[in-house]
Every structure is written in structure tokens, then in C-alpha cells.
Enzyme design. Structure first.
Site, mmCIF file in Angstrom:
data_model
loop_
_atom_site.group_PDB
_atom_site.id
_atom_site.type_symbol
_atom_site.label_atom_id
_atom_site.label_comp_id
_atom_site.label_asym_id
_atom_site.label_seq_id
_atom_site.Cartn_x
_atom_site.Cartn_y
_atom_site.Cartn_z
ATOM 1 C CD GLN A 1 163.620 -6.642 36.902
ATOM 2 O OE1 GLN A 1 163.748 -7.369 37.876
ATOM 3 N NE2 GLN A 1 164.021 -5.389 36.902
ATOM 4 C CG HIS B 1 159.921 -11.544 35.054
ATOM 5 N ND1 HIS B 1 160.143 -10.624 36.048
ATOM 6 C CD2 HIS B 1 161.020 -12.341 35.043
ATOM 7 C CE1 HIS B 1 161.327 -10.852 36.603
ATOM 8 N NE2 HIS B 1 161.872 -11.878 36.007
HETATM 9 P P1 NAD Z 1 160.602 -4.206 43.395
HETATM 10 O O1 NAD Z 1 159.204 -4.074 43.917
HETATM 11 O O2 NAD Z 1 161.514 -5.181 44.028
HETATM 12 O O3 NAD Z 1 161.318 -2.772 43.443
HETATM 13 C C1 NAD Z 1 160.672 -1.631 42.960
HETATM 14 C C2 NAD Z 1 161.679 -0.509 42.979
HETATM 15 O O4 NAD Z 1 161.084 0.639 42.397
HETATM 16 C C3 NAD Z 1 162.123 -0.122 44.394
HETATM 17 O O5 NAD Z 1 163.539 -0.084 44.419
HETATM 18 C C4 NAD Z 1 161.501 1.265 44.594
HETATM 19 O O6 NAD Z 1 162.326 2.105 45.386
HETATM 20 C C5 NAD Z 1 161.414 1.773 43.177
HETATM 21 N N1 NAD Z 1 160.368 2.755 42.914
HETATM 22 C C6 NAD Z 1 159.119 2.819 43.443
HETATM 23 N N2 NAD Z 1 158.430 3.837 42.885
HETATM 24 C C7 NAD Z 1 159.250 4.407 41.979
HETATM 25 C C8 NAD Z 1 159.112 5.487 41.054
HETATM 26 N N3 NAD Z 1 157.976 6.188 40.952
HETATM 27 N N4 NAD Z 1 160.165 5.811 40.278
HETATM 28 C C9 NAD Z 1 161.338 5.107 40.353
HETATM 29 N N5 NAD Z 1 161.531 4.075 41.203
HETATM 30 C C10 NAD Z 1 160.477 3.732 41.991
HETATM 31 O O7 NAD Z 1 160.437 -4.412 41.831
HETATM 32 P P2 NAD Z 1 161.319 -5.218 40.787
HETATM 33 O O8 NAD Z 1 162.760 -5.013 41.081
HETATM 34 O O9 NAD Z 1 160.796 -4.869 39.448
HETATM 35 O O10 NAD Z 1 160.990 -6.732 41.099
HETATM 36 C C11 NAD Z 1 159.648 -7.109 41.309
HETATM 37 C C12 NAD Z 1 159.180 -8.270 40.460
HETATM 38 O O11 NAD Z 1 157.748 -8.253 40.463
HETATM 39 C C13 NAD Z 1 159.578 -8.162 39.031
HETATM 40 O O12 NAD Z 1 159.973 -9.417 38.670
HETATM 41 C C14 NAD Z 1 158.314 -7.798 38.253
HETATM 42 O O13 NAD Z 1 158.086 -8.740 37.235
HETATM 43 C C15 NAD Z 1 157.182 -8.027 39.190
HETATM 44 N N6 NAD Z 1 156.247 -6.869 39.238
HETATM 45 C C16 NAD Z 1 155.732 -6.367 38.087
HETATM 46 C C17 NAD Z 1 154.869 -5.303 38.138
HETATM 47 C C18 NAD Z 1 154.332 -4.734 36.874
HETATM 48 O O14 NAD Z 1 154.252 -5.439 35.875
HETATM 49 N N7 NAD Z 1 153.986 -3.443 36.852
HETATM 50 C C19 NAD Z 1 154.483 -4.757 39.356
HETATM 51 C C20 NAD Z 1 155.013 -5.327 40.509
HETATM 52 C C21 NAD Z 1 155.893 -6.372 40.429
#
Ligand code: NAD
Length: 251
Positions: free
Chosen positions: A105, A123
Site C-alpha cells: 500500500q 496505491h
Molecule cells: P497505517 O498508518 O494505517 O498503519 C500503520 C501500521 O503500522 C499501524 O498498525 C502500526 O501499528 C504499524 N507499525 C508502525 N511502525 C511499525 C513497525 N516498525 N513495524 C511494524 N508495524 C509498524 O498504515 P496503512 O495501513 O499502510 O494505511 C495508510 C495508507 O497511507 C496506505 O494507503 C498507504 O498508501 C499510505 N501511506 C504510505 C506511506 C509510505 O509510502 N511509506 C506512509 C504513510 C502512509
């Protein structure tokens, strides 16, 4: 069962699996220094999510691009963002012929940078731009990010980051590729996702219904943990995935 027993159990399940699929979310990239979008420190506390609405991009392009550039491109170019050990393990398992796909995602391109070849970007990907007029694709490095708005060098059309904005559909190849990968795996690892974003959040259920063992790694329980997860490991994916990898003995 404590976490070290669970790590052993995960390694046993994965060692026997012929087709593993990783399903990743924002938490997978947290240890690379990329903040989440929601919750504490998330970008939606500072910026209005409407700036990422596709209609707003077309109707208020300059305002929208100014925010997008600040949120995504200044941040990423200012810091040294690179894959963490969790990404690297997923790339290693693909190279070793046991991981058939990563469904992500995330839009940060880090699985590809780590070396994964079959990556379904549910995405999209912020490292690419697409011309809204002629469809030509560019890498972010090829375009003038300071131009507002950025334009296609071929036809002068408006460029848009190649990730999905609110109001846009899931890229077809990623959507169908993800479903196919989930239907055809024997182990499915949910990593660092809260499971709140639809329709991506229905993919793990497809793997479960097709008989895959569901392993989950997260810092806290998600919407999956008490429903479809067979083995839940609590902690950072950048630590747990390498710990599992050291115990893997491919059968
Ligand atoms: P979310 O923010 O809803 O959830 C993140 C999850 O990761 C949480 O459950 C948290 O407990 C867990 N987490 C945090 N640090 C962690 C670690 N070190 N190891 C394991 N787990 C950890 O994220 P989502 O479910 O991916 O949904 C967010 C949306 O936003 C997605 O659609 C995504 O496309 C987008 N997004 C993308 C990025 C990116 O590209 N890096 C960053 C932020 C959000």
C-alpha cells in the site's frame, strides 16, 4: 507463546511454504524514517487531505502541487530514505525463489529499491510521474519539481505523481495482480498495516479463504489480528523479519 517461540514458528511455516506473499503498509517503512499519514506525527495532522483530492488537483493545480511537493518531495529529497532490514529480507526471499510477490500500500518505492521485482503497488508510486494528457511516464528525477505545476516535456500536458489521489481508482494491474497473488500463495505475511484502507484491506481475506497461513507483524493489533491472523508477532518489522530469516531452512 512468547515472541521468540513465535519467531521459530513463523520460520517453520515459511520454510515449508513454496509461495509466500508479503502485504505491506506504512509501518514497514517507519524504520526507514517515513512517518505515517495518520495518528501522532502523521501528515494529515498538518495538511488538509483534500489537497490530495483528484478534483482539487485539476481545479486548484498550483495550490495542490505546492502542498504535494512540500509533503512528499521536499521531505523525501531532504532525508536519506533507504530500505530497512525488513524490506531487505523480503527482497532476499524473492531472490531465493520463495516469495512470489509483495503487495504494498506504500508509495515510497522502497521494495523496488531493495530489489523486489514483483511488486504490486496498490496505491501507485511517488517516484514516477504520469502525463495527464499523453500518458507518458517520467521518473521524479527527470522532471523539474520546482516548476508549478510540472509539465510534460513532450506535449506540455499537466504531470501528476503516479500514486492514486482521493477519488481515483486502484491501478488495474496492481488490483488484479494482487488478487491473483493472494489466491495463489501458501503463506501470506501482513506487515505494518492497520487494515483500515479499503479496498486494499480485503486482500488478506482472499489469501485466507484460499487456504494460506496468515502471519502478521505489527507494533499493535490491527483489524486482522483477532479475525484472520494465524500467528501474530508484535514488534518492529525491521527486527522481526531478519530474526525469522536467520531461522529459515527452505524445505
Ligand atoms: P497505517 O498508518 O494505517 O498503519 C500503520 C501500521 O503500522 C499501524 O498498525 C502500526 O501499528 C504499524 N507499525 C508502525 N511502525 C511499525 C513497525 N516498525 N513495524 C511494524 N508495524 C509498524 O498504515 P496503512 O495501513 O499502510 O494505511 C495508510 C495508507 O497511507 C496506505 O494507503 C498507504 O498508501 C499510505 N501511506 C504510505 C506511506 C509510505 O509510502 N511509506 C506512509 C504513510 C502512509
Amino acid at each position: 507463546m512468547n515472541n521468540s517461540d513465535k519467531i521459530k514458528q513463523a520460520a517453520e511455516i515459511l520454510s515449508k511454504a513454496k509461495r509466500i506473499v508479503g502485504f505491506t503498509g506504512a509501518g514497514t517503512s517507519a524504520e526507514s524514517g517515513i512517518p505515517p499519514f495518520r495518528g501522532e506525527g502523521g501528515i494529515w495532522n498538518k495538511y488538509d487531505p483534500n489537497s490530495l483530492d483528484i478534483d482539487f488537483y485539476y481545479s486548484h493545480t498550483k495550490d495542490s502541487w505546492r502542498i504535494i511537493r512540500e509533503v512528499f518531495y521536499n521531505f523525501f529529497s531532504n532525508k536519506e530514505i533507504k530500505p530497512n532490514p525488513g524490506h531487505e529480507v523480503l527482497a532476499k526471499w524473492e531472490k531465493e525463489g520463495r516469495l512470489s510477490a509483495v503487495i504494498t500500500q506504500n508509495i515510497d518505492d522502497l521494495h523496488t529499491v531493495a530489489g523486489n521485482k514483483t511488486v504490486y503497488e496498490f496505491h501507485g508510486n511517488m517516484a514516477r510521474f504520469v502525463c495527464t494528457h499523453c500518458g507518458k511516464k517520467f521518473t521524479a528525477k527527470e522532471i523539474q519539481l520546482t516548476e508549478n505545476p510540472p509539465r510534460c516535456e513532450d506535449c506540455g500536458g499537466l504531470l501528476k505523481p503516479d500514486f492514486i489521489f482521493f477519488g481515483e481508482g486502484i491501478p488495474e494491474n496492481a488490483y488484479y495482480g494482487s488478487i491473483n497473488a493472494a489466491e495463489n500463495c501458501d503463506a501470506f505475511i501482513i506487515i505494518g498495516t492497520s487494515g483500515q484502507v479499503s479496498p486494499a484491506n480485503m486482500i488478506p481475506g482472499i489469501a485466507k479463504r484460499n487456504g494460506a497461513k496468515i502471519i502478521e507483524i505489527n507494533m499493535e493489533p490491527s483489524t486482522y489480528t483477532n479475525y484472520i491472523t494465524d500467528l501474530y508477532l508484535e514488534g518492529k518489522s525491521g527486527e522481526i523479519l531478519p530474526a525469522i530469516d536467520t531461522l529459515i531452512k527452505w524445505c
